[in-house]
Motif scaffolding. Structure first.
Motif, mmCIF file in Angstrom:
data_model
loop_
_atom_site.group_PDB
_atom_site.id
_atom_site.type_symbol
_atom_site.label_atom_id
_atom_site.label_comp_id
_atom_site.label_asym_id
_atom_site.label_seq_id
_atom_site.Cartn_x
_atom_site.Cartn_y
_atom_site.Cartn_z
ATOM 1 N N PRO A 321 35.064 38.574 48.479
ATOM 2 C CA PRO A 321 35.027 39.837 49.227
ATOM 3 C C PRO A 321 36.067 39.929 50.334
ATOM 4 O O PRO A 321 36.376 41.034 50.787
ATOM 5 C CB PRO A 321 33.605 39.862 49.798
ATOM 6 C CG PRO A 321 33.179 38.429 49.832
ATOM 7 C CD PRO A 321 33.830 37.782 48.652
ATOM 8 N N LYS A 322 36.616 38.806 50.755
ATOM 9 C CA LYS A 322 37.622 38.842 51.814
ATOM 10 C C LYS A 322 39.056 38.876 51.268
ATOM 11 O O LYS A 322 40.010 38.763 52.022
ATOM 12 C CB LYS A 322 37.443 37.649 52.763
ATOM 13 C CG LYS A 322 36.230 37.808 53.697
ATOM 14 C CD LYS A 322 36.167 36.692 54.710
ATOM 15 C CE LYS A 322 35.079 36.934 55.736
ATOM 16 N NZ LYS A 322 35.403 38.031 56.662
ATOM 17 N N SER A 323 39.184 39.025 49.963
ATOM 18 C CA SER A 323 40.511 39.134 49.344
ATOM 19 C C SER A 323 40.696 40.534 48.777
ATOM 20 O O SER A 323 39.760 41.102 48.201
ATOM 21 C CB SER A 323 40.662 38.111 48.214
ATOM 22 O OG SER A 323 40.551 36.790 48.703
ATOM 23 N N ALA A 324 41.902 41.091 48.952
ATOM 24 C CA ALA A 324 42.197 42.409 48.382
ATOM 25 C C ALA A 324 42.210 42.291 46.859
ATOM 26 O O ALA A 324 42.775 41.345 46.301
ATOM 27 C CB ALA A 324 43.546 42.908 48.888
ATOM 28 N N LYS A 325 41.561 43.244 46.207
ATOM 29 C CA LYS A 325 41.454 43.202 44.748
ATOM 30 C C LYS A 325 41.820 44.560 44.168
ATOM 31 O O LYS A 325 41.516 45.595 44.744
ATOM 32 C CB LYS A 325 40.033 42.844 44.324
ATOM 33 C CG LYS A 325 39.621 41.440 44.686
ATOM 34 C CD LYS A 325 38.259 41.099 44.111
ATOM 35 C CE LYS A 325 37.152 41.869 44.794
ATOM 36 N NZ LYS A 325 35.815 41.431 44.354
ATOM 37 N N LYS A 326 42.469 44.503 43.009
ATOM 38 C CA LYS A 326 42.810 45.733 42.298
ATOM 39 C C LYS A 326 41.550 46.324 41.702
ATOM 40 O O LYS A 326 40.783 45.629 41.028
ATOM 41 C CB LYS A 326 43.854 45.450 41.221
ATOM 42 C CG LYS A 326 44.351 46.709 40.533
ATOM 43 C CD LYS A 326 45.493 46.419 39.579
ATOM 44 C CE LYS A 326 45.028 45.691 38.350
ATOM 45 N NZ LYS A 326 46.065 45.622 37.296
ATOM 46 N N LEU A 327 41.340 47.592 41.952
ATOM 47 C CA LEU A 327 40.191 48.303 41.399
ATOM 48 C C LEU A 327 40.708 49.377 40.462
ATOM 49 O O LEU A 327 41.068 50.470 40.878
ATOM 50 C CB LEU A 327 39.357 48.927 42.528
ATOM 51 C CG LEU A 327 38.141 49.756 42.108
ATOM 52 C CD1 LEU A 327 37.161 48.912 41.314
ATOM 53 C CD2 LEU A 327 37.461 50.369 43.321
ATOM 54 N N SER A 328 40.764 49.034 39.180
ATOM 55 C CA SER A 328 41.272 49.963 38.179
ATOM 56 C C SER A 328 40.574 49.663 36.859
ATOM 57 O O SER A 328 39.868 48.667 36.714
ATOM 58 C CB SER A 328 42.792 49.824 38.028
ATOM 59 O OG SER A 328 43.143 48.492 37.686
ATOM 60 N N PHE A 329 40.792 50.531 35.893
ATOM 61 C CA PHE A 329 40.065 50.412 34.635
ATOM 62 C C PHE A 329 40.322 49.087 33.924
ATOM 63 O O PHE A 329 39.439 48.572 33.237
ATOM 64 C CB PHE A 329 40.434 51.580 33.718
ATOM 65 C CG PHE A 329 39.929 52.899 34.206
ATOM 66 C CD1 PHE A 329 38.590 53.224 34.101
ATOM 67 C CD2 PHE A 329 40.796 53.823 34.780
ATOM 68 C CE1 PHE A 329 38.110 54.444 34.548
ATOM 69 C CE2 PHE A 329 40.331 55.045 35.236
ATOM 70 C CZ PHE A 329 38.979 55.356 35.125
ATOM 71 N N ASP A 330 41.522 48.552 34.080
ATOM 72 C CA ASP A 330 41.833 47.346 33.304
ATOM 73 C C ASP A 330 41.159 46.087 33.837
ATOM 74 O O ASP A 330 41.243 45.030 33.203
ATOM 75 C CB ASP A 330 43.345 47.143 33.208
ATOM 76 C CG ASP A 330 44.027 46.998 34.557
ATOM 77 O OD1 ASP A 330 43.349 47.196 35.581
ATOM 78 O OD2 ASP A 330 45.231 46.701 34.583
ATOM 79 N N VAL A 331 40.478 46.158 34.992
ATOM 80 C CA VAL A 331 39.763 44.976 35.474
ATOM 81 C C VAL A 331 38.346 44.897 34.888
ATOM 82 O O VAL A 331 37.677 43.871 35.015
ATOM 83 C CB VAL A 331 39.681 44.935 37.013
ATOM 84 C CG1 VAL A 331 41.053 45.085 37.637
ATOM 85 C CG2 VAL A 331 38.729 45.993 37.566
ATOM 86 N N ILE A 332 37.905 45.969 34.256
ATOM 87 C CA ILE A 332 36.514 46.006 33.786
ATOM 88 C C ILE A 332 36.238 44.983 32.684
ATOM 89 O O ILE A 332 35.270 44.204 32.792
ATOM 90 C CB ILE A 332 36.132 47.430 33.344
ATOM 91 C CG1 ILE A 332 36.161 48.385 34.551
ATOM 92 C CG2 ILE A 332 34.750 47.444 32.700
ATOM 93 C CD1 ILE A 332 35.898 49.841 34.206
ATOM 94 N N PRO A 333 37.040 44.924 31.594
ATOM 95 C CA PRO A 333 36.716 43.951 30.538
ATOM 96 C C PRO A 333 36.611 42.517 31.042
ATOM 97 O O PRO A 333 35.688 41.780 30.655
ATOM 98 C CB PRO A 333 37.879 44.116 29.550
ATOM 99 C CG PRO A 333 38.323 45.538 29.744
ATOM 100 C CD PRO A 333 38.186 45.778 31.218
ATOM 101 N N ARG A 334 37.533 42.117 31.905
ATOM 102 C CA ARG A 334 37.504 40.741 32.425
ATOM 103 C C ARG A 334 36.223 40.496 33.227
ATOM 104 O O ARG A 334 35.582 39.429 33.113
ATOM 105 C CB ARG A 334 38.736 40.485 33.288
ATOM 106 C CG ARG A 334 38.737 39.150 34.011
ATOM 107 C CD ARG A 334 38.766 37.973 33.037
ATOM 108 N NE ARG A 334 38.742 36.708 33.718
ATOM 109 C CZ ARG A 334 39.819 36.058 34.139
ATOM 110 N NH1 ARG A 334 41.027 36.606 33.954
ATOM 111 N NH2 ARG A 334 39.734 34.891 34.733
#
Length: 529
Positions: A321-334
């Protein structure tokens, strides 16, 4: 054997670290109010969004970790700042002119443009509660309007009035010179227009508990700071709420670190104790820019839940939670497959210490469901891709043949997963497919592979099939520099994508005869060109 509580004392997972900080704050003793109070805040001028889910989910994880460490009762309050004056008409609301006529009034005093509730604030509060209830969160809803008007904040407001100068000494250095001239921590509600006013305080009377200000028509007006006649500016309001409710824990985004520091100073001025705070990193879009509601560059909860189960979204919130993360559709399958792996690993482990560190323990408040079996999410996408189908029944046909004991009734989570995979394939995988023709050397290697696969029994297992892929790839070093290049060629030629599944497992699931037919058809098509 160590108990769960003893193990939790040493657990490294971040919710346990936060829970231990809370125990330190209260000295390991039950607070005078009888419980430890966790709080999340919500601005109800718009609908709940993915950040709302993340804050409540993460706070709930810390709360459960605390309950594992201690028998002290806890409560989670979801606080709606619904007495704020509405500053602008939100996008996509019906009757925008009606809303515009009521700008400046508390959200709970503006008629509901949707016509379903007593006010616009009540409408959005109901949406928030419905949102939280859908996910099964255990919380108590608290309305700022009710707290102000019912007197729950009166003691804190009078304390703030008595410490007006000290509050101003903290706030004024943070403001521009122009803003300093008109700033007041108290925002009076005009008795004439009902609007929340950003006006300077002309005088104050601590004994009477009142402030004097110029109303919108210029008339000098005196109102109590109690009983809902005033509300506080948001930063002093945040601290006042901590003091009034005796909040023990609240998390917020990294962009509010400075505001939280101010709040800590202000709550100390009021005579309270700052809560334990936790600041999470903000999400990034595909271009690496911060997600913004106004830009509309984020991913909504509804969008995530179209393509993945809520458990995968909860896992996304849990991870770093303390790291910036990409929030986009392609992160869902992983994230879906990571969730499945954590859930499986939780039940494969015998040691309780390892289970406490498993993200699935935190996603499911200590009780992850037993895995149902069946293929992974990525494998479902590859099945849909190979079969070129958006038909759920077709995918279940493959699953049932490979694992006959797994059915939609016996595996309801997998059944949900198939729905999500069909939607993801339809909207993202299928439109991105780009097949290419094989070179003569690649076509020869594929024909050799098909000869080997035809020689296998129809029920050959995944490892046997995988071995044939390896053998053919290694037999053509002049065509494929390594096995990765060989597999990449198969994905591009047969599936229309650059990456793909472990082919032995995929072919076993898809069916040996089906894969052979797919490859033969593809080769014949290119021979005819």
């Amino acid at each position: 054997m160590s108990t769960w509580r003893e193990l939790a004392q040493q657990a490294k997972a971040w919710p346990f670290a936060e829970a231990r900080r809370i125990l330190d704050r209260i000295g390991g003793e039950t607070p005078d109010k009888g419980y430890v109070l966790f709080e999340t805040g919500y601005g109800p001028s718009g609908l709940p969004h993915i950040g709302t889910f993340g804050e409540v989910a993460r706070t709930s994880m810390v709360r459960h970790a605390f309950a594992t460490l201690s028998d002290i009762p806890t409560k989670l309050v979801c606080f709606s700042d619904d007495m704020d004056g509405l500053r602008k008409v939100p996008d996509n609301v019906p009757a925008p002119e009606m809303v515009r006529e009521n700008l400046g009034k508390p959200l709970t005093d503006i008629p509901d443009p949707f016509g379903t509730h007593a006010s616009f604030g009540a409408h959005n509060n109901a949406r928030l509660q419905g949102f939280l209830d859908f996910f099964g969160f255990d919380y108590e809803f608290v309305s700022a309007t009710e707290c102000y008007r019912a007197g729950r904040f009166d003691r804190a407001l009078l304390t703030a009035l008595a410490n007006y100068d000290a509050i101003m000494d903290v706030m004024l250095p943070t403001l521009s010179k122009e803003r300093q001239r008109t700033y007041s921590p108290f925002l009076p509600v005009s008795p004439k227009t009902g609007r929340v006013l950003q006006v300077p305080v002309l005088d104050r009377d601590v004994e009477r508990g009142t402030i004097l200000f110029a109303d919108e028509d210029g008339e000098r007006t005196e109102v109590p700071v109690t009983g809902g006649h005033c509300k506080m500016q948001w930063k002093p309001d945040w601290a006042m709420r901590w003091f009034a409710l005796d909040v023990d824990y609240e998390m917020a985004g990294k962009d509010l670190i400075d505001s939280a520091k101010l709040g800590n100073r202000l709550v100390s001025i009021l005579g309270g104790k700052p809560p334990v705070g936790f600041h999470y990193e903000l999400f990034l879009d595909e271009q690496g820019e911060k997600i913004s509601k106004s830009k509309g560059n984020g991913l909504s909860v509804d969008e995530w839940l179209t393509y993945g189960p809520w458990e995968s979204l909860s896992l996304f919130m849990y991870q770093k939670p303390k790291s910036a993360k990409k929030l986009s559709f392609d992160v869902i399958p992983r994230n879906v497959d990571d969730y499945l792996a954590h859930r499986r690993n939780y039940h494969d482990k015998d040691d309780a210490a390892g289970q406490l560190e498993n993200p699935a323990w935190h996603v499911h408040c200590g009780a992850p469901p037993v895995p149902e079996g069946g293929p992974s999410y990525s494998m479902l996408l590859n099945l849909a891709s190979a079969a070129n189908t958006e038909d759920k029944a077709t995918l279940w046909g493959f699953i049932s043949r490979y694992t006959p004991d797994v059915t939609p009734d016996s595996a309801p989570f997998l059944d949900r997963l198939v729905d999500h995979a069909v939607a993801y394939y339809r909207d993202f995988v299928h439109p991105a497919k780009q097949y290419r023709a094989p070179s003569a050397e690649e076509a020869a290697a594929l024909r050799e592979l098909l000869d080997k696969l035809r020689a296998l029994p129809a029920d050959a297992d995944a490892e046997t099939i995988q071995g044939e892929f390896y053998a053919v790839g290694k037999a053509h070093p002049d065509t494929f520099s390594n096995l990765r290049a060989w597999f990449k060629a198969i994905y591009e030629i047969l599936l229309g994508q650059q990456q793909g599944p472990r082919l032995g497992s995929f072919v076993a699931l898809y069916g040996l005869a089906n894969f052979i037919a797919l490859a033969e058809t593809t080769l014949h098509q290119h021979e005819d060109v």
